[in-house]
Design a protein around this motif. Structure first.
Motif, short mmCIF file in Angstrom:
data_model
loop_
_atom_site.label_atom_id
_atom_site.label_comp_id
_atom_site.label_asym_id
_atom_site.label_seq_id
_atom_site.Cartn_x
_atom_site.Cartn_y
_atom_site.Cartn_z
N GLY A 111 -26.49 -9.55 -149.09
CA GLY A 111 -25.90 -9.03 -150.31
C GLY A 111 -24.39 -9.12 -150.30
N THR A 164 -32.44 -4.43 -155.25
CA THR A 164 -33.77 -4.55 -154.68
C THR A 164 -34.20 -3.24 -154.04
OG1 THR A 164 -33.40 -6.90 -154.21
CG2 THR A 164 -35.21 -5.82 -153.04
N GLU A 178 -29.74 -7.14 -145.67
CA GLU A 178 -30.88 -6.35 -146.16
C GLU A 178 -32.11 -6.75 -145.34
OE1 GLU A 178 -31.35 -6.43 -150.42
OE2 GLU A 178 -29.24 -6.93 -150.72
N ALA A 192 -34.53 -2.10 -149.74
CA ALA A 192 -33.78 -3.21 -149.15
C ALA A 192 -33.55 -3.02 -147.65
CB ALA A 192 -32.44 -3.37 -149.85
N MET A 195 -28.50 -0.48 -154.86
CA MET A 195 -28.83 -1.88 -154.62
C MET A 195 -29.91 -2.32 -155.59
SD MET A 195 -28.59 -2.49 -150.53
CE MET A 195 -29.11 -0.88 -149.97
N LYS A 248 -32.59 -10.40 -147.44
CA LYS A 248 -31.51 -10.98 -148.23
C LYS A 248 -30.16 -10.66 -147.62
CE LYS A 248 -34.04 -10.33 -152.61
NZ LYS A 248 -34.04 -9.63 -153.93
N GLU A 285 -27.23 -10.93 -154.65
CA GLU A 285 -28.10 -11.06 -153.48
C GLU A 285 -28.53 -12.51 -153.28
OE1 GLU A 285 -30.47 -6.87 -153.18
OE2 GLU A 285 -30.91 -8.10 -154.93
#
Length: 720
Positions: free
Chosen positions: A500, A473, A493, A476, A471, A498, A510
């Motif tokens: 995704g 980020t 997430e 997450a 991922m 977020k 995202e």
């Protein structure tokens, strides 16, 4: 104020007893001859089925003034006491499904503990008399507790975002944490006369004076999710970082030093000072007990059995550290030299989590503490199948294209597969300590899953081949995942706040959720072509279009902790409210209805549509599977048509009573209840072997956009 008289159950447990669990695996018998399914309940009508068996879920531990170790049992709904020789006594709580969390000795000679679901602070005397004090903030969900230097007990409210103080007489005062939705967790007294606490979602350490002044001090590692905290012998506060995988040290001036734990993805939980001048901590995913010196040197001690999930830890007498093994259902101790002794607890609830409709017309579920996969018919008959890896913590379950159910093993770090007959196969996830969470079928015929600690999205084929996609980020903390109408997988997430989206080729996009720190949890496709998701901390249900436009709908009830979500056959989305014991329903225009669950303290978790037109859900805290009526009847039907004679062709006629479109259909034929090998087509030619037998069929429809499977058996026809 609620009070109970003691009703102890004493169990003498020998030291170092290996856990022996004999699971009675029920035979999976499909009653084809009966035909049809149980009719749907009226809208809002609940049905709750019998309690499942499993572990009591030991959670936190603390040394009592009597020299014994006291513990909370989150699934057993009890407070336990264990002597140094291993004799266990349990005291049941007055409130059902109270979800007792942290426990600590009070200045009055009693033990005080937090009841997350009952929304109360509990007190138990040395002879087992329990008193409960409800807190003012509705749905505050107290979790951490510790004695303060002022003669009162101080506690955290994870949903109320407050720090509470309760006197020995039960008078409660609350102080709001400045950072909104910071989710304060554990709390401890500092050497400076103040109380210090962790902010799990705020990624900070908080300090509160006896007059209620709060200071917040950030942790250097972003998204680290600090959890446990304790004062060290060096005059500093030491804390765990669950996602950061570090042990932190903070001086009274707020200077932070972090030490990385050698085991990747270990998920450090609680921490306590030992008699040897070091700090000791638990590693839930690492399955180890850790020790860190004041200079930052870390030593790890592995537990004997995989997946024991060490959770709470506290110093006892004679230089021993005591800790809980939540999944193994044990209270254990470790010497300063690393020698571990374990004491099994009595068995209790199985704590179901995931639930999904199977191709056989039944509902399938996972048992977190019971370490099983279960099957329940629409009439309520339950079968249970043991997971091969001990204490694997099965979490999520979903149907695969191959006619089997696939599930995740959170601490086992595996993806499991169970056939309709209960045969279990397991596949190890490549990333160690990845903690696979939710799993769902993909439009490409594979199963897709999220790795909560691995920070990956995983894909597993029907043959067990696994591929992982990182991922974008960091930290997450993904949880939910579901197929979208656009041919991609969508996921939530919680840590990154977020939503995704990942294509079948692994490209990730995202979208930030508008409400800060809302912690999106579960996600599902809606009948309107959008994805719907729950916001655990934001107390909202969200909707995101394929273009990424997000709309949020606030829940009528505050601090409800919305969690699971699924599309219902009535054209609405249904979701669970864990902290409020409600099932919610939201229309496509955002109108919300909340239905109270009859079982007090149920803590409903996941939810799914069933073949009978009802919504089925797991009651995590009370270890039950339940359903609520949508006002709709049976979703899928099957019927055998044709001439009943040798050489003639019979047809399995399918029926779809929903507005969902059919993605695929699978057929099975049965002779007097036994599956006919190779008979997987819509039609079947009667043979001489069928003379005098009863022939029936079963259909399994996969419906779009959620790719949910619903099975239905036909009535059997006699072949003369």
């Amino acid at each position: 104020m609620r009070r109970s008289t003691p009703q102890p159950t004493a169990v003498a447990s020998p030291t170092r007893v290996a856990l022996g669990i004999a699971l009675a695996v029920a035979a999976l018998i499909w009653a084809l001859a009966s035909g049809g399914m149980a009719s749907a309940s009226a809208f809002g009508a609940f049905t709750t089925f019998k309690e499942l068996t499993g572990g009591s879920g030991p959670n936190a531990v603390a040394l009592g003034p009597d020299g014994n170790i006291w513990s909370t049992e989150i699934s057993g709904n009890t407070v336990g006491r264990i002597t140094p020789s291993g004799v266990v006594t349990e005291f049941r709580l007055p409130s059902s499904g109270a979800a007792p969390a942290a426990i600590a000795a009070g200045p009055d000679g009693a033990m005080w503990f937090a009841e997350q679901t009952a929304n109360s602070i509990g007190r138990v005397t040395m002879d087992g008399v329990v008193t409960e004090f409800p807190i003012p903030t509705v749905g505050g969900a107290p979790v951490g507790i510790a004695a303060g230097p002022d003669g009162a007990m101080w506690f955290t409210e994870i949903n109320g975002n407050t720090i509470g103080r309760i006197t020995m007489e039960g008078v409660v005062t609350e102080f709001v944490v400045p950072t909104d939705q910071s989710r304060p967790q554990q709390i401890a007294a500092g050497p400076d006369g103040a109380m210090w606490f962790t902010q799990h979602a705020g990624h900070a350490i908080g300090r509160i004076t006896m007059s209620g002044t709060i200071t917040e001090l950030p942790v250097p590692t972003g998204g680290s999710a600090p959890f446990g905290i304790a004062a060290g012998p060096d005059g500093a506060m030491w804390f765990t970082e669950r996602i950061g995988n570090r042990i932190g040290r903070m001086t009274m001036a707020g200077a932070v030093t972090e030490f990385r734990i050698p085991t990747a993805g270990s998920t450090p939980h609680s921490i306590a000072a030992g008699a040897d001048g070091a700090m000791w901590f638990t590693e839930q995913a690492g399955n180890k007990i850790g020790r860190i010196t004041m200079a930052g040197r870390i030593t790890e001690f592995r537990l004997a059995n995989a997946g024991d999930v060490p959770t709470g830890i506290a110093a006892g007498l004679n230089g021993l550290m005591w800790f809980t093994e939540q999944s193994a259902n044990k209270i254990s101790r470790i010497t300063m030299g690393g020698k571990i002794t374990e004491y099994p607890l009595p068995r209790d609830g199985g704590t179901p989590v995931g639930v999904a409709s199977g191709p056989d017309g039944a509902m399938w579920f996972t048992e977190h503490a019971g370490n099983k996969v279960g099957r329940i018919t629409t009439a309520g008959a339950i079968s249970q199948f043991a997971v091969r890896t001990p204490r694997a913590i099965p979490v999520s379950i979903a149907p695969g294209r191959d006619g089997a159910m696939w599930f995740t093993e959170f601490t086992g770090n595996k993806i499991g597969r169970v056939t309709m007959a209960g045969a279990v196969t397991e596949f190890t996830v490549p990333t160690a300590g990845s903690s696979p969470a939710v799993i769902a079928p993909g439009p490409d015929g594979a199963m897709w899953f999220v790795e909560r600690n691995g920070n990956n999205i995983g894909r597993i084929t029907m043959s067990g081949g696994i591929r992982e996609f990182a991922m974008p980020t960091a930290h997450a903390v993904a949880w939910g995942i579901a197929p979208g109408p656009d041919g991609a997988m969508w996921f939530a997430e919680a840590g990154a706040n977020k939503i995704g989206r990942i294509t079948m080729a692994g490209a990730v996009t995202e979208f930030a959720v508008p409400t800060p720190a809302s912690s999106p949890a579960s996600i599902a496709a809606g009948p309107d072509g959008a994805m719907w998701f729950t916001e655990r901390n934001g107390n909202k249900v969200g909707r995101i279009t394929m273009a990424g436009d997000i709309t949020e709908f606030a829940l009528p009830t505050g601090a409800a902790i919305p969690w699971g979500i699924a599309a219902g056959p009535d054209g609405a989305m249904w979701f669970t409210e864990r902290a409020r014991d409600r099932i919610g329903r939201i229309t496509m225009s955002g109108a919300i209805t909340e239905l109270p669950v009859p079982t007090a303290g149920a803590a409903p978790w996941e939810i799914a549509a069933g073949p009978d037109g009802n919504m089925w859900f797991s009651e995590w805290a009370t270890s039950r599977i339940a359903r609520v009526g949508t006002g709709r009847s049976t979703i899928v039907t099957a019927a055998v048509t044709g001439v009943r004679a040798v050489g003639s062709t019979l047809t399995c006629a399918r029926g779809n009573r929903t507005r969902w479109s059919i993605a695929s259909t699978a057929y099975s034929w049965f002779r007097s209840g036994t599956r006919i090998s190779g008979a997987n087509a819509r039609s079947y030619i009667v043979t001489r072997r069928d003379t005098g037998a009863a022939i029936s069929c079963r259909v399994a429809l996969t419906l779009k956009p959620a790719l949910t499977q619903f099975g239905a058996p036909s009535k059997a026809v006699a072949i003369p």
